[in-house]
Each structure stands twice: as C-alpha cells, then as structure tokens.
Design a protein around this motif. Structure first.
Motif, PDB file in Angstrom:
ATOM      1  N   UNK A 225     -33.702 -12.525 -42.114  1.00 27.10           N
ATOM      2  CA  UNK A 225     -33.663 -13.943 -42.472  1.00 27.10           C
ATOM      3  C   UNK A 225     -32.559 -14.180 -43.514  1.00 27.10           C
ATOM      4  N   UNK A 226     -32.400 -13.213 -44.419  1.00 24.63           N
ATOM      5  CA  UNK A 226     -31.353 -13.318 -45.444  1.00 24.63           C
ATOM      6  C   UNK A 226     -29.968 -13.393 -44.795  1.00 24.63           C
ATOM      7  N   UNK A 227     -29.781 -12.637 -43.715  1.00 23.65           N
ATOM      8  CA  UNK A 227     -28.496 -12.629 -43.014  1.00 23.65           C
ATOM      9  C   UNK A 227     -28.214 -13.998 -42.375  1.00 23.65           C
ATOM     10  N   UNK A 228     -29.237 -14.588 -41.786  1.00 28.48           N
ATOM     11  CA  UNK A 228     -29.089 -15.926 -41.183  1.00 28.48           C
ATOM     12  C   UNK A 228     -28.669 -16.915 -42.255  1.00 28.48           C
ATOM     13  N   UNK A 254     -15.781 -21.429 -37.767  1.00 29.03           N
ATOM     14  CA  UNK A 254     -15.886 -20.766 -36.469  1.00 29.03           C
ATOM     15  C   UNK A 254     -16.452 -19.362 -36.603  1.00 29.03           C
ATOM     16  N   UNK A 255     -15.870 -18.570 -37.509  1.00 26.30           N
ATOM     17  CA  UNK A 255     -16.281 -17.166 -37.637  1.00 26.30           C
ATOM     18  C   UNK A 255     -17.725 -17.054 -38.141  1.00 26.30           C
ATOM     19  N   UNK A 256     -18.037 -17.745 -39.233  1.00 28.94           N
ATOM     20  CA  UNK A 256     -19.372 -17.550 -39.820  1.00 28.94           C
ATOM     21  C   UNK A 256     -20.485 -18.176 -38.990  1.00 28.94           C
ATOM     22  N   UNK A 257     -20.218 -19.331 -38.383  1.00 29.29           N
ATOM     23  CA  UNK A 257     -21.300 -19.915 -37.589  1.00 29.29           C
ATOM     24  C   UNK A 257     -21.518 -19.083 -36.330  1.00 29.29           C
ATOM     25  N   UNK A 258     -20.468 -18.404 -35.861  1.00 34.51           N
ATOM     26  CA  UNK A 258     -20.646 -17.556 -34.673  1.00 34.51           C
ATOM     27  C   UNK A 258     -21.511 -16.334 -34.995  1.00 34.51           C
ATOM     28  N   UNK A 259     -21.656 -15.998 -36.275  1.00 36.66           N
ATOM     29  CA  UNK A 259     -22.520 -14.862 -36.649  1.00 36.66           C
ATOM     30  C   UNK A 259     -23.998 -15.251 -36.668  1.00 36.66           C
ATOM     31  N   UNK A 260     -24.259 -16.554 -36.862  1.00 34.63           N
ATOM     32  CA  UNK A 260     -25.654 -16.998 -37.009  1.00 34.63           C
ATOM     33  C   UNK A 260     -26.553 -16.611 -35.822  1.00 34.63           C
ATOM     34  N   UNK A 262     -26.583 -14.050 -33.995  1.00 38.32           N
ATOM     35  CA  UNK A 262     -26.982 -12.645 -34.041  1.00 38.32           C
ATOM     36  C   UNK A 262     -28.229 -12.475 -34.894  1.00 38.32           C
ATOM     37  N   UNK A 263     -28.261 -13.203 -36.009  1.00 40.18           N
ATOM     38  CA  UNK A 263     -29.406 -13.098 -36.888  1.00 40.18           C
ATOM     39  C   UNK A 263     -30.660 -13.676 -36.221  1.00 40.18           C
ATOM     40  N   UNK A 264     -30.481 -14.791 -35.503  1.00 39.61           N
ATOM     41  CA  UNK A 264     -31.632 -15.361 -34.787  1.00 39.61           C
ATOM     42  C   UNK A 264     -32.139 -14.380 -33.732  1.00 39.61           C
ATOM     43  N   UNK A 265     -31.207 -13.711 -33.048  1.00 39.67           N
ATOM     44  CA  UNK A 265     -31.595 -12.739 -32.027  1.00 39.67           C
ATOM     45  C   UNK A 265     -32.375 -11.594 -32.683  1.00 39.67           C
ATOM     46  N   UNK A 266     -31.853 -11.138 -33.829  1.00 42.29           N
ATOM     47  CA  UNK A 266     -32.538 -10.058 -34.548  1.00 42.29           C
ATOM     48  C   UNK A 266     -33.958 -10.448 -34.903  1.00 42.29           C
ATOM     49  N   UNK A 267     -34.117 -11.700 -35.334  1.00 47.95           N
ATOM     50  CA  UNK A 267     -35.456 -12.160 -35.733  1.00 47.95           C
ATOM     51  C   UNK A 267     -36.408 -12.166 -34.538  1.00 47.95           C
ATOM     52  N   UNK A 268     -35.915 -12.645 -33.392  1.00 45.96           N
ATOM     53  CA  UNK A 268     -36.766 -12.697 -32.198  1.00 45.96           C
ATOM     54  C   UNK A 268     -37.169 -11.283 -31.790  1.00 45.96           C
ATOM     55  N   UNK A 269     -36.201 -10.353 -31.780  1.00 48.95           N
ATOM     56  CA  UNK A 269     -36.510  -8.989 -31.352  1.00 48.95           C
ATOM     57  C   UNK A 269     -37.486  -8.330 -32.321  1.00 48.95           C
ATOM     58  N   UNK A 295     -40.164 -17.565 -32.540  1.00 45.77           N
ATOM     59  CA  UNK A 295     -39.078 -16.603 -32.756  1.00 45.77           C
ATOM     60  C   UNK A 295     -38.108 -16.631 -31.563  1.00 45.77           C
ATOM     61  N   UNK A 296     -38.647 -16.723 -30.340  1.00 43.86           N
ATOM     62  CA  UNK A 296     -37.788 -16.693 -29.146  1.00 43.86           C
ATOM     63  C   UNK A 296     -37.038 -18.025 -28.970  1.00 43.86           C
ATOM     64  N   UNK A 297     -37.790 -19.127 -29.045  1.00 37.62           N
ATOM     65  CA  UNK A 297     -37.160 -20.436 -28.784  1.00 37.62           C
ATOM     66  C   UNK A 297     -36.171 -20.818 -29.875  1.00 37.62           C
ATOM     67  N   UNK A 298     -36.352 -20.327 -31.085  1.00 35.85           N
ATOM     68  CA  UNK A 298     -35.362 -20.664 -32.107  1.00 35.85           C
ATOM     69  C   UNK A 298     -34.056 -19.924 -31.803  1.00 35.85           C
ATOM     70  N   UNK A 299     -34.167 -18.729 -31.239  1.00 35.45           N
ATOM     71  CA  UNK A 299     -32.931 -18.062 -30.819  1.00 35.45           C
ATOM     72  C   UNK A 299     -32.243 -18.868 -29.713  1.00 35.45           C
ATOM     73  N   UNK A 300     -33.026 -19.302 -28.719  1.00 32.95           N
ATOM     74  CA  UNK A 300     -32.414 -20.021 -27.597  1.00 32.95           C
ATOM     75  C   UNK A 300     -31.810 -21.350 -28.075  1.00 32.95           C
ATOM     76  N   UNK A 301     -32.609 -22.130 -28.807  1.00 30.03           N
ATOM     77  CA  UNK A 301     -32.176 -23.474 -29.185  1.00 30.03           C
ATOM     78  C   UNK A 301     -31.116 -23.485 -30.272  1.00 30.03           C
ATOM     79  N   UNK A 302     -31.374 -22.728 -31.349  1.00 28.73           N
ATOM     80  CA  UNK A 302     -30.432 -22.747 -32.466  1.00 28.73           C
ATOM     81  C   UNK A 302     -29.304 -21.757 -32.211  1.00 28.73           C
ATOM     82  N   UNK A 303     -29.663 -20.506 -31.916  1.00 31.11           N
ATOM     83  CA  UNK A 303     -28.649 -19.469 -31.783  1.00 31.11           C
ATOM     84  C   UNK A 303     -27.761 -19.663 -30.554  1.00 31.11           C
TER      85      UNK A 303
END
Ligand code: HEM
Ligand code: HEM
Ligand SMILES: [Fe+2]
Length: 458
Positions: A225-228, A254-260, A262-269, A295-303
């Motif tokens: 969550x800290x990474x997000x 562009x660069x930093x928002x593109x990292x977000x 990954x963090x959402x995916x990590x949270x879902x997994x 956890x899953x839908x936030x990755x899909x919708x936000x990430x």
C-alpha cells in the motif's frame, strides 16, 4: 460486538445506505439525460444532477470510512470510544451539512470545480465536523490498551484526507492554478491517502476473516500500500498534461502513474494468497467475497483502466471524455465502494448477532451489483472510444456526437438497473439484520454469530 459504543458504526452505515440510494437515483437521471430523455431539465439540469451524483458518492464513502473507524478502532485499541455522545453529534451534523448541500445544488450554480462544488461556508462546517471526528478517533487510540499498526495507518489516512481538503479551499483567479491545486484534493485523495484508509480496512478484514497472524498481514500489506501511495504522489502529474503546468510533468506524470497499477496488482495478489493460506476463521463468506472482490476490482478499475489513459499520448485524445467516466466508475466502485460494503457485511452479523450473511439476498446482492458495474464500465467504454474518434479524430460537431451516443446510453441504463437491483438486495438484507444488540447469549460478543440465529428475512 465487543464494545457497546461500536454500535455508533451501525448508524453511520445506515446513513451510508441512504446516501448511496440517493446517488443511484441521480445516476439514473444522468443516464436518461444521456439517452436524450432530458425531461427534468428545468428542475434538475444535467450539470446539477452530475454534481449531486458525484458529491453524494464522496459523502457516502466518507460516512462509510467514519463508520468503519468507529467499529475498528475500539477493537484495535481495546476500549470504548472516547466521548461517544460527541460521536452522535458528529454524525447528525454531518448529515445536516450533507442535506443542506444537496438541496442547495438545486438552487445555486456552484458547479465548475468537479467534486469540490460545495460553497465555502459549508466547507468550514465540514472542516469542524471532520476535526471532531479525528479528535474522537485520536483520543480513543491514545487512551487505548494497545496501539496497532492498522489503527495508526487508518488514523493517518483519515488525518491526511482532512489536511488535503485545505488546498481545495484556496481561491485562485487563474484557472491553471485552480486546477493545479484541485488535483491535490481529488487525485491525492483517491490515489494517495484514501488508499491508506482502504489498506487499513482491508488488513483488519483479512486478519478477522482468514485468521492469519496480524504480523504477517500487516508487514507486507503496508509495504504494498505504501508503494501505491508513493507512486501516486508524483503520479498527480497525469492531470497536469497540457493544462498550462510545466512540460516536465508529461514525463514525471507518465512514468510515476504508470507504476501505480503494479502496486494495485500486488495488493490483489497478496489478498488472494492470504485468503488461500488462511483457514476460514469466520463463517461470513459474503464479507470475504466483498473483501477479495475489492482487491481484484480495484486493480481492474483503478490500475488497469487507469493505465489505459494515463500516458500523455493517449490522454491527449481521451481527456475529459466518457473514457474518463468508464475508469472513474469502476475505480471508485472497486476500491472504495466495495471496501465499505465489505466492512458493512462483516460488521452487521457481529453487531446484531444474526446470520443474515447466509441469506440468498446477500449473495445475489454481491453478484448482481458487480456484474452490473462491469457492464456499465463496458457501456461507458464503448461510448468513450466512439466519442474520441468522432469528436476528436474526425472533428465532428460536439452536439452531433453526443446525440449519436444516445443509443449506447440505453445499455448504460440497463447495466445501471442491474447494479441497482443488487444494491436493493444488499440494503434489504441490511434492514433485515435489525438493530445492534449487546447480547452475549446470542454469541455476538467478538465471535461468530450464533448458528441458531434466524435465517429468514424479517
Ligand atoms: C482508486 C483509485 C482511483 C480512483 C477512485 C480514480 C478515479 C478517477 C476519477 C473520478 C477521475 C475523473 C476526475 C475528474 O475529471 O475530475 C479520474 C481521472 C483519471 N485517472 Fe483515476 N482513479 C484512480 C486511480 C487511477 C490510477 C491508478 C491511474 C493510472 C494508472 C489513474 C489515471 C487517471 C487519469 C489519467 C485520469 C485523467 C483522465 C482525463 O484526463 O480526463 N487513476 N480518476
Ligand atoms: C445507476 C447507476 C449509475 C448510472 C446510470 C450512472 C451514470 C453516470 C453518468 C451518466 C455520469 C456522467 C458522465 C458524463 O459526464 O456524461 C456519471 C458520473 C459519475 N459517476 Fe455514475 N452512474 C451510476 C452509478 C455510479 C456508482 C455506483 C458510482 C461509484 C461507485 C458512480 C460514480 C461516478 C463518478 C465518479 C462520476 C464522475 C466521472 C467523471 O468525472 O468522469 N456512479 N455517472
Ligand atoms: Fe489521478
């Protein structure tokens, strides 16, 4: 329910259900407008309905976060809420401000600063209200027997949300400056400090539902969550493209928002693997569904859908179109609506001692609302992409394009109806739980609901 004062949370959740229902009604008004049936135009024009729809969303989610905090903090701190009477006053005054704002939207034209449309006088009342809330939570943690990481993260997230409200209150004549600071509230809330609140509620629910040790859950969850949160700070730049802000934001955003994502995916997994590893400590399967669903839908919708338009080369075309609405709906739903509904699903049987979570309505509420939201996202996506091509690539007239999209709005309204049916089931189920009780014989004290509890709708 372990502590008597936790029942305050119930009334926050009830208020939540009421405000959510109202938000959906305004959703339909918008949907019908988009279909071309603008019959309410003289009373509730599109811009008013839109402001009410989005502001009600923010208010019911905040009400849900506050309710969650009033439920979680006593359990984490092992004591009753500090000055519970003040908490009641806080709830009532929050609702009064909310009602005044909603009525006011219909008579004044405060719109123009999406999500932050309420007038300054009411802003001050909001600030006083939120400070009162924070004081109660702080004192409860302070005087409590233990100070857990989850309680701290939750408090920090809530405190920072309050502080970040302030930049939105500065007045600027210059539209670039105004928009620059508006994003400190809107973006740094949803892609920053609200994620801490969500992370803390997620952690509390995973600990309770899976029975895995607090140390294990807290350690990794908060790293992710800290990474997000950190990538989200510079990710603010994805709102500064072509707005008059310096050019370097194209690169930084562009660069930093593109990292977000990954963090959402990590949270879902992580949430999924915790649920697989843990036993089922608590029989409340529906609360677990909402928790993992979040956890899953936030990755899909936000990430995933956030990434779809976050690079400058794409955003140049899609900015401010229905592509944004596509992402906005699923992201708010997945990350924040679902975590609040997860918390309510967990807390109700604990507070009332009834096992309504085994009822079919709870199950259908989950599936219908989620399928409805997925379909709505699809409808917005189709409309959005069509809009971009016609309006921006082919240069067709704005209103002609809007009219040609009306046919897709029918799909949107049908999908919204499915979502609403799911939420009607959820609320019907909520009502059937009855009021919170402190009755040890029903097994409501801290543990699982008693098996003998009535399973029928009241
Ligand atoms: C839970 C987290 C999130 C929520 C609730 C959310 C919600 C929203 C909403 C409501 C808007 C429209 C705002 C407005 O125009 O006033 C928006 C815009 C945007 N979001 Fe998100 N978002 C989230 C996360 C993300 C992430 C992680 C990304 C990137 C990977 C992203 C990328 C964008 C972009 C690029 C825009 C601007 C669209 C435009 O130019 O019109 N969002 N978001
Ligand atoms: C009955 C269901 C719903 C319908 C028909 C509906 C429809 C709409 C429409 C037509 C808009 C305006 C888009 C435009 O500018 O043209 C809108 C905006 C919005 N709605 Fe909904 N909505 C519904 C439920 C929800 C729910 C459940 C959420 C959140 C969980 C939500 C969040 C939002 C947000 C964040 C915006 C602003 C998007 C942006 O800034 O681009 N809506 N909605
Ligand atoms: Fe953003």
């Amino acid at each position: 329910m372990k502590y008597e004062t936790q029942k305050i949370a119930y009334w926050f959740f009830a208020a939540c259900m009421l405000l959510f229902s109202l938000q959906l009604i305004y959703g339909f008004i918008l949907g019908f407008d988009r279909m071309g049936f603008d019959v309410l135009h003289d009373f509730i024009p599109f811009n008013t309905a839109r402001a009410v729809h989005t502001n009600l969303l923010v208010v019911w989610l905040l009400t849900g976060f506050m309710g969650s905090a009033y439920y979680i903090i006593p359990e984490e701190s092992e004591r009753e809420i500090w000055m519970p009477k003040l908490a009641w006053i806080q709830l009532i005054s929050l609702l009064v401000v909310g009602v005044i704002a909603v009525i006011g939207y219909h008579f004044n034209h405060w719109e123009g600063r999406k999500f932050l449309e309420i007038p300054r006088e009411l802003d001050y009342l909001v600030v006083v209200n939120v400070l009162t809330f924070l004081l109660i939570i702080f004192m409860t943690i302070w005087k409590g027997k233990r100070k857990t990481t989850t309680a701290m993260v939750l408090f920090f997230g809530l405190l920072m949300s309050a502080l970040l409200y302030l930049p939105g209150m500065i007045d600027f004549d210059n539209v670039t400056f105004d928009s620059f600071f508006r994003w400190w509230v809107v973006h740094l809330w949803v892609e920053g400090v609200w994620e801490l609140i969500m992370g803390a509620i997620l952690s509390f629910l995973l600990i309770k539902l899976t029975g895995i040790d607090r140390e294990v859950i807290e350690k990794w969850l908060y790293v992710i969550v800290g990474f997000t949160f950190l990538s989200g700070i510079l990710g603010t730049g994805h709102h500064y493209y072509y707005t008059g802000a310096p050019r370097y934001w194209l690169m930084v955003g562009g660069v930093f928002s593109a990292l977000e994502p990954l963090a959402f995916l990590g949270m879902a997994m992580y949430a999924l693997s915790m649920a697989r590893r843990g036993g089922r400590k608590n029989p409340n399967g529906i609360a677990l569904k909402w928790t993992l669903g979040c956890a899953i839908m936030s990755f899909v919708g936000a990430g995933f859908l956030g990434f779809a338009h976050t690079l400058p080369g794409v955003n140049m075309w899609t900015h401010g179109t229905l592509v944004t609405a596509m992402h906005g709906h699923m992201a708010f739903w997945g990350a924040y609506a679902m975590i609040v509904l997860a918390m309510i699903s967990y807390a109700l049987p604990e507070m009332t001692g009834r096992a309504m979570h085994k009822h079919w309505m709870a199950e259908w509420g989950f599936w219908l609302s989620n399928i409805g939201m997925i379909a709505m996202t699809g409808a917005f996506g189709v409309m959005g992409v069509a809009q971009v091509y016609m309006e921006r690539k082919s240069g067709m007239d704005f209103m002609v394009v809007q009219e040609s999209l009306e046919v897709h709005a029918l799909g949107l309204v049908c999908a919204g109806a499915l979502l609403t049916l799911g939420i009607v089931f959820f609320i019907r189920n909520f009502i059937s739980y009855g009021l919170p009780v402190m009755d040890e014989s029903k097994g409501a004290v801290g543990g699982n609901p008693a098996p003998a509890a009535p399973d029928k709708l009241l």
